[in-house]
Design an enzyme around this catalytic site. Sequence first.
Site, PDB file in Angstrom:
ATOM      1  N   GLY A 166      -9.836  -9.037  -2.076  1.00  0.00           N
ATOM      2  CA  GLY A 166      -8.696  -9.434  -1.265  1.00  0.00           C
ATOM      3  C   GLY A 166      -8.105 -10.800  -1.564  1.00  0.00           C
ATOM      4  O   GLY A 166      -6.914 -10.920  -1.841  1.00  0.00           O
ATOM      5  N   GLY A 225     -12.956  -4.055  -0.070  1.00  0.00           N
ATOM      6  CA  GLY A 225     -14.343  -3.618   0.129  1.00  0.00           C
ATOM      7  C   GLY A 225     -14.747  -2.522  -0.840  1.00  0.00           C
ATOM      8  O   GLY A 225     -15.870  -2.517  -1.365  1.00  0.00           O
ATOM      9  N   ARG A 230       0.825  -1.219   0.000  1.00  0.00           N
ATOM     10  CA  ARG A 230       0.000   0.000   0.000  1.00  0.00           C
ATOM     11  C   ARG A 230       0.853   1.261   0.000  1.00  0.00           C
ATOM     12  O   ARG A 230       0.475   2.259  -0.619  1.00  0.00           O
ATOM     13  CB  ARG A 230      -0.936  -0.003   1.202  1.00  0.00           C
ATOM     14  CG  ARG A 230      -2.059  -0.990   1.010  1.00  0.00           C
ATOM     15  CD  ARG A 230      -3.006  -0.980   2.182  1.00  0.00           C
ATOM     16  NE  ARG A 230      -4.184  -1.761   1.876  1.00  0.00           N
ATOM     17  CZ  ARG A 230      -4.866  -2.459   2.772  1.00  0.00           C
ATOM     18  NH1 ARG A 230      -4.474  -2.492   4.032  1.00  0.00           N
ATOM     19  NH2 ARG A 230      -5.939  -3.122   2.417  1.00  0.00           N
TER      20      ARG A 230
END
Length: 404
Positions: free
Chosen positions: A362, A385, A35
């Site tokens: 995911g 999500g 990330r």
Amino acid sequence: MATFQSLNFSNKKALVRVDFNVPLDKSFKITDDTRIRAALPTINHILGHGGAVILFSHLGRPEAKLKPDGSIDKEKFTLRHLVPHLSELLGRPVQFCDELRGNKLKSVAGALQAGEVLLMENTRFEAGEEKCDPGLSEEWASLADLYVNDAFGTAHRAHASNVGVSNCFDTSRKSFGFLMAAELTNARKVTDHPQHPFTAVLGGAKVSDKILLIERILDIADQIIIGGGMAYTFIKALGGETGKSLVEAEKIELAKTLLDKAQAKNKLLLLPQDSVIADSFSDSSNTQVCNSHEIPADWMGLDIGPVAREQFRTVLLQAKTILWNGPMGVFEMPSFARGTAFVAQAVADATREGAYSLIGGGDSVAAINQAGLDDEVSYVSTGGGAMLELLEGKQLPGVAAIEG
Ligand code: AMP
């Protein structure tokens, strides 16, 4: 709406909402920096164009894991843990401010010069973050001239750092960053203008988590492949014997409705003809292959079988657009990972033949990485999500706050 590259960062301060919610080990070392790396192009662009960067992000759920005395565990959830690695990745020092409001933050941010980077503390240390508090939003917005949202992973939440702050900037002073823009462009390639045939591969544990996705996909895809645990609720709905496989009894009627819908819309809904079954939920269980509709009473389907693998591959190789969300089996256990690996390879092969492929969600991301094929598909989404909600057709608050 301004595009990121059209913003003039020269001698300006940019407040950049990033998703630095990275996993840490017990000694607070980052175990996966994906990330952080994903945000680097955006940060480097601003620095390279003469701007200063103020980064802010949440990390974990500090409000859900309070200390015994009811206070926030700042030692555990501080963003300070990220400073050394971030400095290394950026090749320059990163300043850190442990206050989220008030004079100290104001003066540190105010003193930032072009080319400098400041990392703020965990946004969730402030109760107003998740309440999208206007006062907090205004205070954060006042730190900078421009606002950039590159935190796709939180785009489905309406928090102060992504929605409240964004609302304080007019459209000429805010934009998505590179990552966020790429996520949206890729999702919309699939949802808004897919090339046909469009095949969706949906897997994972439960039908209940993916109802909205399946319904939407029935509208936009030509073929739907369903694997993983959720396939057995559909097989049960068709009257199959599923033994001890994961079946959601209360979703059988819904599965029937979805099967009828697919038929009415003339969409091919493919279920695994055969399964790798096991006599217990364990990597060392006894296994065999059988028809997915004839699973013996004490056995459970934990992966798609060899016939299903080949059939799914054939359909995937004909596709021009592929969306993959969810594994085909319990891929964390090597005994039941073959179906997922096979599908990953088929998606990569179809991509090489010219198909566009989006890996969203995911566990399918973990699966494509596990297969070492992440560079051989068109796009791997970073937001679980958020991507799911986008594909379901929902308007994401973090997106709307920039697009207006
Ligand atoms: P999801 O988060 O819904 O995408 O589900 C992913 C999880 O589904 C993974 O942890 C898999 O182990 C699990 N899963 C996939 N296939 C099966 C299956 N046949 N039975 C039980 N769990 C499964």
